[in-house]
Scaffold this active site. Structure first.
Site, PDB file in Angstrom:
ATOM      1  N   TYR A  90       0.860  -1.191   0.000  1.00  0.00           N
ATOM      2  CA  TYR A  90       0.000   0.000   0.000  1.00  0.00           C
ATOM      3  C   TYR A  90       0.891   1.234   0.000  1.00  0.00           C
ATOM      4  O   TYR A  90       1.947   1.230   0.633  1.00  0.00           O
ATOM      5  CB  TYR A  90      -0.865  -0.019   1.269  1.00  0.00           C
ATOM      6  N   ARG A 232     -24.765 -15.070  -6.089  1.00  0.00           N
ATOM      7  CA  ARG A 232     -24.478 -15.814  -4.851  1.00  0.00           C
ATOM      8  C   ARG A 232     -25.721 -16.573  -4.428  1.00  0.00           C
ATOM      9  O   ARG A 232     -26.793 -16.376  -4.992  1.00  0.00           O
ATOM     10  CB  ARG A 232     -24.049 -14.853  -3.753  1.00  0.00           C
ATOM     11  N   TRP A 323      -8.945   8.481  -3.769  1.00  0.00           N
ATOM     12  CA  TRP A 323      -8.336   7.885  -2.575  1.00  0.00           C
ATOM     13  C   TRP A 323      -8.608   8.808  -1.401  1.00  0.00           C
ATOM     14  O   TRP A 323      -8.135   9.935  -1.369  1.00  0.00           O
ATOM     15  CB  TRP A 323      -6.832   7.733  -2.817  1.00  0.00           C
TER      16      TRP A 323
END
Lengths: 396, 396
Positions: A90, A232, A323
């Site tokens: 990261y 799912r 971000w």
């Protein structure tokens, strides 16, 4: 349990750090009186399920220095990015600390460690001289990036935390998750396109914590959402949950692959062009209208952003990376406070809630060895996708 | 030549259009007096080397109606996008015309055709009533998208053309290529980031017509460029050519793959971050600095835009699609005029020139069959990458 067997389940880092190893081995079930605080630490980057360990540290006894506060952590989320930080992949990198109060071994001078965690809710125990903005009992969230929140208590500079406004309106879990997911959702919906009531947004990963926040914040403003999720077993249940949160439509990628469904979408949006999209995929980009914006916020999938160039050029699309950490770094304290107030207001009005959560408690009585095993087990389960819920740590 | 052999080299469309076929076969080397004008046309989308044909049409004898002009084309570029238009895969689609003045067969009522070409320079022969802005002898460029420029003369609405300013400062080739490539380069350098002297731009496809214009326009403003080209036999020569145009550095993709070279680039830019990039590739994106913008303008490669999501998010990149046609559609006539004046000014100051050109002449005396073969040969060579130069058509 022989020494060699225990060593084999310890992280490689610990095996190379004799003082830590001997502490774990020699006092595997110690309940020493000195153990009053704990931190989840690591010394080398790697798989969290291997490198993390619980470390007992002395409790804080000194009065905090001027402009500092002694805080006790109430709840500290495990966010997906935390895994990347521990892996060392990261871009925000924590710095090691040797200031955990231990006299020898990990966390002491010459044996620095990383403390895990980026987000966390803490309660103020006491404040140092000159601290006016905080008082005993206040709730604070940690705003300094990667400063280590997976611990039970700590002395922190007051500038590294922000007081939680309207504490009475929030649950612990809501307050603990105030700084990462809801702001990401809020900013993506506000910073790139001016969306008006009735406008359309499409997002994938709609069931993630950010995705659920997008649904709720959009719904609160009358913005319509098309939400993509993986197929799912309990799909109907998930569709119901997201619809209840305010999702206008929930679709699987398989459904989206069907041309008839895409035609249906045109009917839903009544020819109104979709103006904003989430993490990009070619299929999503096809849904977007001219001049639309695509915003990517999650790099967890490690899939590159891939778009047909023709679509990109001829629809005049703009793609943005977003971000939240960068947002915090580049905005003023006033803007950050404003954002938190806005999020708290939405929560107080019952327009925004956390996703389902699961609190992992690490009890006072657990040995470091047992606590280490618990925490590694959590990350093993996370990496296997066994949690459908947001996990928050509570270190007693 | 038997009928069947000739038919086999004709486009499928022509084979299904008996009147065209019979014209070509029955008068293969006709020099009929009626043939005074010509158009390059097609009736169905497909490979230009198969579907294009030359069509003799009557010359313009009538005085143009009010607000119209009679123009004679001097030079009409073949741009890469023209190929996509003919293939039918470009978002701008021309409309067929049955108004070419032919009494029967292609171009007449009931037999509409597409006329190829989007960009072109023409000279005014005469103007209709009420036309003040143009007079005989003026140079005009066609500004209406996809209106057909591969022909020798035509009556056009005055609003579909723009008078070329400062004609005396321009060559025919410079004027003929004013509206597509240099504006694309100029707008990409101006519309997304405010670039200042000393700022850095990286582009790939640097040897294309747009790429060369980027180099020159950037150099004229003191903006530095890193230019990426494919490896080739005459690489040194190409590097010299581009450097002479004003390129700060020219690199092959192979060179860029070398880490040492990327370190060298950091030295060149002296830590100054690269703020704008061209068509995206992962390798290029790695060179970009924080908050940089990437602009894609060419969809010819059919490669999707692909970027590592992490790079995109953590560098806070923004990616834009850019399409000059869209720019024209969404700007006022004043803005379009202003842009043309700016480009002409750069050319007049010798700061901007066309890439190397090659004029393909189709002579008055050539039969439609021979002219069709010439034009198909050009597109066959283009598709095989046999032209290093910009090709312009001149239909006598």
């Amino acid at each position: 349990m022989s020494v060699s067997r225990l060593a084999s389940v310890l992280p490689r880092a610990a095996r190379h750090a004799p003082s830590a190893l001997s502490r774990l081995i020699l006092r595997p079930f110690s309940t020493s009186k000195a153990r009053l605080a704990r931190a989840i630490v690591y010394t080398e980057n790697g798989d969290p399920a291997s490198v993390l360990q619980a470390l007992t540290i002395p409790d804080v006894t000194n009065k905090p220095p001027p402009s500092h506060a002694h805080v006790r952590f109430l709840l500290s989320p495990i966010n997906p990015a935390d895994i990347n930080v521990i892996e060392g992949v990261y871009p925000s990198r924590p710095t090691k600390t040797d200031n955990l109060g231990t006299r020898e071994g990990l966390g002491s001078e010459g044996h620095p460690v990383f403390v895990g965690g980026n987000e966390g809710l803490a309660q103020v125990v006491s404040v140092g001289e000159g601290v006016e903005a905080l008082r005993e009992g206040d709730w604070v969230v940690v705003t300094k990036q990667q400063s280590g929140t997976w611990m039970s208590e700590r002395i922190v500079p007051v500038v590294d935390v922000a007081k939680v406004p309207r504490r009475e309106a929030l649950t612990e879990a809501q307050a603990a998750t105030l700084t990462v997911n809801p702001p990401t959702a809020y900013n993506m919906l506000h910073d790139f396109v001016e969306l008006k009531e009735g406008d359309w947004v499409v997002q994938n990963g709609a069931n993630s914590a950010v995705g659920q926040a997008v649904i709720q914040i959009a719904a609160a403003k009358g913005i319509k959402t098309i939400n993509l999720v993986r197929n799912r077993e309990n799909l109907d249940e998930l569709k119901q949950t997201l619809t209840k949160l305010g999702a206008t439509h929930v679709l699987t990628y398989d459904e989206l692959a069907d041309k008839a469904v895409r035609e249906k979408i045109k009917g839903w949006t009544k020819g109104k062009e979709i103006r904003l999209g989430g993490k990009e995929t070619t299929m999503m980009a096809r849904l977007l209208g001219k001049d639309a914006h695509l915003v990517s916020y999650g790099a967890m999938s490690k899939q590159p952003l891939s778009l047909p160039t023709s679509l990109f050029i001829f629809k005049n699309l703009t793609a943005h990376g977003f971000w939240q950490s960068q947002w915090y770094k580049t905005r003023s304290a006033e803007e950050r406070d404003e954002l938190m107030k806005t999020i708290v207001q939405l929560i107080a009005e019952k327009k925004l809630d956390t996703p389902e959560i699961e609190v992992v408690k690490i009890g006072k009585e657990e040995s470091d060895t047992a606590a280490s095993e618990t925490i590694r087990g959590v990350f093993k389960a996370l990496s296997e996708g066994k949690y459908g819920k947001k996990v928050l740590l509570k270190l007693d």
